[in-house]
Design a protein around this motif. Structure first.
Motif, mmCIF file in Angstrom:
data_model
loop_
_atom_site.group_PDB
_atom_site.id
_atom_site.type_symbol
_atom_site.label_atom_id
_atom_site.label_comp_id
_atom_site.label_asym_id
_atom_site.label_seq_id
_atom_site.Cartn_x
_atom_site.Cartn_y
_atom_site.Cartn_z
ATOM 1 N N GLU A 59 0.835 -1.201 0.000
ATOM 2 C CA GLU A 59 0.000 0.000 0.000
ATOM 3 C C GLU A 59 0.871 1.252 0.000
ATOM 4 O OE1 GLU A 59 -4.095 -0.855 2.397
ATOM 5 O OE2 GLU A 59 -2.250 -1.014 3.567
ATOM 6 N N MET A 60 1.934 1.236 0.766
ATOM 7 C CA MET A 60 2.826 2.391 0.844
ATOM 8 C C MET A 60 3.532 2.618 -0.497
ATOM 9 S SD MET A 60 4.205 1.897 4.722
ATOM 10 C CE MET A 60 5.103 3.422 4.845
ATOM 11 N N LYS A 61 3.949 1.540 -1.155
ATOM 12 C CA LYS A 61 4.589 1.665 -2.469
ATOM 13 C C LYS A 61 3.603 2.223 -3.484
ATOM 14 C CE LYS A 61 7.790 -2.193 -1.903
ATOM 15 N NZ LYS A 61 8.065 -3.573 -2.307
ATOM 16 N N GLN A 62 2.374 1.721 -3.448
ATOM 17 C CA GLN A 62 1.340 2.167 -4.378
ATOM 18 C C GLN A 62 1.067 3.663 -4.173
ATOM 19 O OE1 GLN A 62 -2.433 0.195 -3.745
ATOM 20 N NE2 GLN A 62 -2.953 0.347 -5.906
ATOM 21 N N THR A 63 0.971 4.088 -2.926
ATOM 22 C CA THR A 63 0.745 5.499 -2.619
ATOM 23 C C THR A 63 1.904 6.347 -3.106
ATOM 24 O OG1 THR A 63 -0.611 4.949 -0.699
ATOM 25 C CG2 THR A 63 0.365 7.157 -0.738
ATOM 26 N N SER A 64 3.111 5.889 -2.860
ATOM 27 C CA SER A 64 4.297 6.633 -3.280
ATOM 28 C C SER A 64 4.369 6.779 -4.801
ATOM 29 C CB SER A 64 5.554 5.943 -2.748
ATOM 30 O OG SER A 64 6.685 6.693 -3.075
ATOM 31 N N ARG A 65 4.068 5.692 -5.512
ATOM 32 C CA ARG A 65 4.070 5.753 -6.983
ATOM 33 C C ARG A 65 2.999 6.719 -7.491
ATOM 34 N NH1 ARG A 65 5.075 -0.010 -6.618
ATOM 35 N NH2 ARG A 65 2.838 -0.357 -6.758
#
Length: 130
Positions: A59-65
């Motif tokens: 989820e954090m990677k998706q948000t960052s992207r």
């Protein structure tokens, strides 16, 4: 997460509430706000205790992207995120984090004690644009 744009340009975000349409991603709702190409202010009245939900690394990677793809629009159209936190100690403790927040999201994180203060600050930020 619930995004309420019914009072645009005042956008109420509630992290502890389900979205109005579970089939629509909060990212899609946020993209629709950015697509208006008009300035707005994010408001949150839940205080700083966001509940027990820990974001997974995915989820954090998706948000960052997502944020990186939309950084320019975020800087252009989001005047600030205003959080209402009645507890003075919690507001003060957030000052250092607000610098990291702004660097990541591209817009400031502001803290106030009451809803009236939040609305007044939001109106001030929006009127500065005109």
């Amino acid at each position: 997460m619930q995004i309420d744009a019914s009072q645009f340009p005042l956008i109420w975000m509630r992290f502890n509430a389900p979205g109005l349409d579970p089939e629509v991603s909060p990212f899609a709702e946020f993209e629709a706000l950015l697509a208006r190409q008009e300035v707005f202010v994010l408001l949150n009245d839940e205080g700083l205790d966001k509940g027990d939900h820990e974001h997974s690394s995915e989820e954090m990677k998706q948000t960052s992207r997502w944020m990186k793809r939309h950084k320019s629009e975020l800087k252009s159209f989001v005047k600030a995120a205003i959080y209402i936190e009645p507890n003075t100690a919690k507001r003060l403790a957030t000052k250092a984090f607000s610098l990291v927040y702004e660097k990541f999201w591209g817009y400031p994180m502001l803290m106030v004690a009451t809803k009236d203060e939040a609305l007044a600050l939001a109106q001030q930020l929006l009127s500065d644009e005109q």
